[in-house]
Motif scaffolding. Sequence first.
Motif, mmCIF file in Angstrom:
data_model
loop_
_atom_site.group_PDB
_atom_site.id
_atom_site.type_symbol
_atom_site.label_atom_id
_atom_site.label_comp_id
_atom_site.label_asym_id
_atom_site.label_seq_id
_atom_site.Cartn_x
_atom_site.Cartn_y
_atom_site.Cartn_z
ATOM 1 N N SER A 52 0.789 -1.200 -0.139
ATOM 2 C CA SER A 52 -0.070 -0.008 0.011
ATOM 3 C C SER A 52 0.732 1.319 -0.108
ATOM 4 O O SER A 52 1.874 1.366 0.844
ATOM 5 N N VAL A 54 0.228 4.256 1.106
ATOM 6 C CA VAL A 54 -0.008 5.206 2.029
ATOM 7 C C VAL A 54 0.681 4.524 3.366
ATOM 8 O O VAL A 54 0.386 5.135 4.425
ATOM 9 N N ARG A 55 1.256 3.202 3.393
ATOM 10 C CA ARG A 55 1.439 2.824 4.360
ATOM 11 C C ARG A 55 2.890 2.127 4.453
ATOM 12 O O ARG A 55 3.272 1.846 5.452
ATOM 13 N N GLU A 56 3.693 2.866 3.453
ATOM 14 C CA GLU A 56 5.227 2.521 3.354
ATOM 15 C C GLU A 56 5.875 3.612 4.108
ATOM 16 O O GLU A 56 6.298 4.540 3.495
ATOM 17 N N ASP A 57 5.961 3.717 5.636
ATOM 18 C CA ASP A 57 6.596 4.768 6.257
ATOM 19 C C ASP A 57 8.039 5.091 6.100
ATOM 20 O O ASP A 57 8.510 4.124 5.842
ATOM 21 N N GLY A 108 -3.163 5.824 6.700
ATOM 22 C CA GLY A 108 -1.880 5.946 6.974
ATOM 23 C C GLY A 108 -1.432 7.152 7.577
ATOM 24 O O GLY A 108 -2.300 8.058 7.693
ATOM 25 N N HIS A 150 -4.351 11.864 4.401
ATOM 26 C CA HIS A 150 -3.353 10.608 4.264
ATOM 27 C C HIS A 150 -1.853 10.551 4.514
ATOM 28 O O HIS A 150 -1.329 11.666 4.625
ATOM 29 N N GLY A 151 -1.488 9.362 4.549
ATOM 30 C CA GLY A 151 -0.061 8.798 4.844
ATOM 31 C C GLY A 151 0.464 8.752 3.270
ATOM 32 O O GLY A 151 0.032 9.030 2.246
ATOM 33 N N PRO A 152 1.749 8.105 3.306
ATOM 34 C CA PRO A 152 2.511 7.499 4.655
ATOM 35 C C PRO A 152 3.350 8.539 5.414
ATOM 36 O O PRO A 152 3.442 9.622 4.812
ATOM 37 N N GLU A 153 3.677 8.153 6.768
ATOM 38 C CA GLU A 153 4.581 9.058 7.606
ATOM 39 C C GLU A 153 5.974 9.279 6.914
ATOM 40 O O GLU A 153 6.604 8.266 6.519
#
Length: 300
Positions: A52, A54-57, A108, A150-153
């Motif tokens: 994803s 938005v979740r690969e920080d 995210g 949204h993300g990611p961080e």
Amino acid sequence: MVTLVVATTTDSASIGPASAILAMPGWHPGPLFQDMSSFVNMDVRLLKHDHSIVREDHLDKRWEEATGEVVDEVIFLSKHVAASNRPALTIHPIGVPHLREDEVPPAGGKPGWAAPPNPRIGPWLRLLKVIAESHNLTPEFEVTLEATHHGPEINSPTMFVEIGSTEEYWKRQDAAQAIALLVWEGLGLGGGAAVGDWSRNNGQNKILLGIGGGHYVPRHMDIALKGGVWVGHLLSGYSLPMEDPGQSKQTNVEGVGGTWREAIKVAFETTKAAFPGGEVMAHLDHKLVIPKELIFDFNV
């Protein structure tokens, strides 16, 4: 310093533009990076992963630790989803600065956090509009900004570039080609000057911090399209939650509850960090209910 362009194979609106970019000259394989393939062209690194987007920080920090290369900015390629299903090409900063610490971000990021906005957002919006028009994508596709969400961080200056809003349009090769051309020309990979380099602002140092309005921030975008201004964070009304203390016309800054004030503070500070020496100017949507004196408390 390098630019990261990030795509995921799980998203046709992400991998489509990435493939079109890689079909252009000058690319060669880079190092395998934490199960991601990478490609190199001058000071640009294109990463492809299978997760994803938005979740690969912290991809910036992870790349620096793995390669020793300092990341200057990050550009994510992604799909856009909208209830209207309208075809669109969008650009936006990221973050969820309005969420409380105990809330779980739906897509995210980290509560109370926002990434510094990539200074290229405004100039690339204007470039994307030109590209879309020259490739006959408009008026079918709307070219627009979106509010910060949204993300990611991540901690480097960042933006998302998206194709919307349904599977039919995510797979459109002409849309993918337009996004590829935006990245190609915008980063100067074709030999021309890169577009949106803050260090070459030629004295144009005003940055718009958008406060209020809908998700597609039309009043802020009107200013951005005119040129002569850079674009920072864009906080729509839903990112300015307020809690009514029981008085309908509350103007005491200590009396208005909710996380709206924290959201503006984070958006202001990260925008200022992204544009060293710039003048951050709050642009309020005229329907906004926050009294101006409360905004000015941040010295924007």
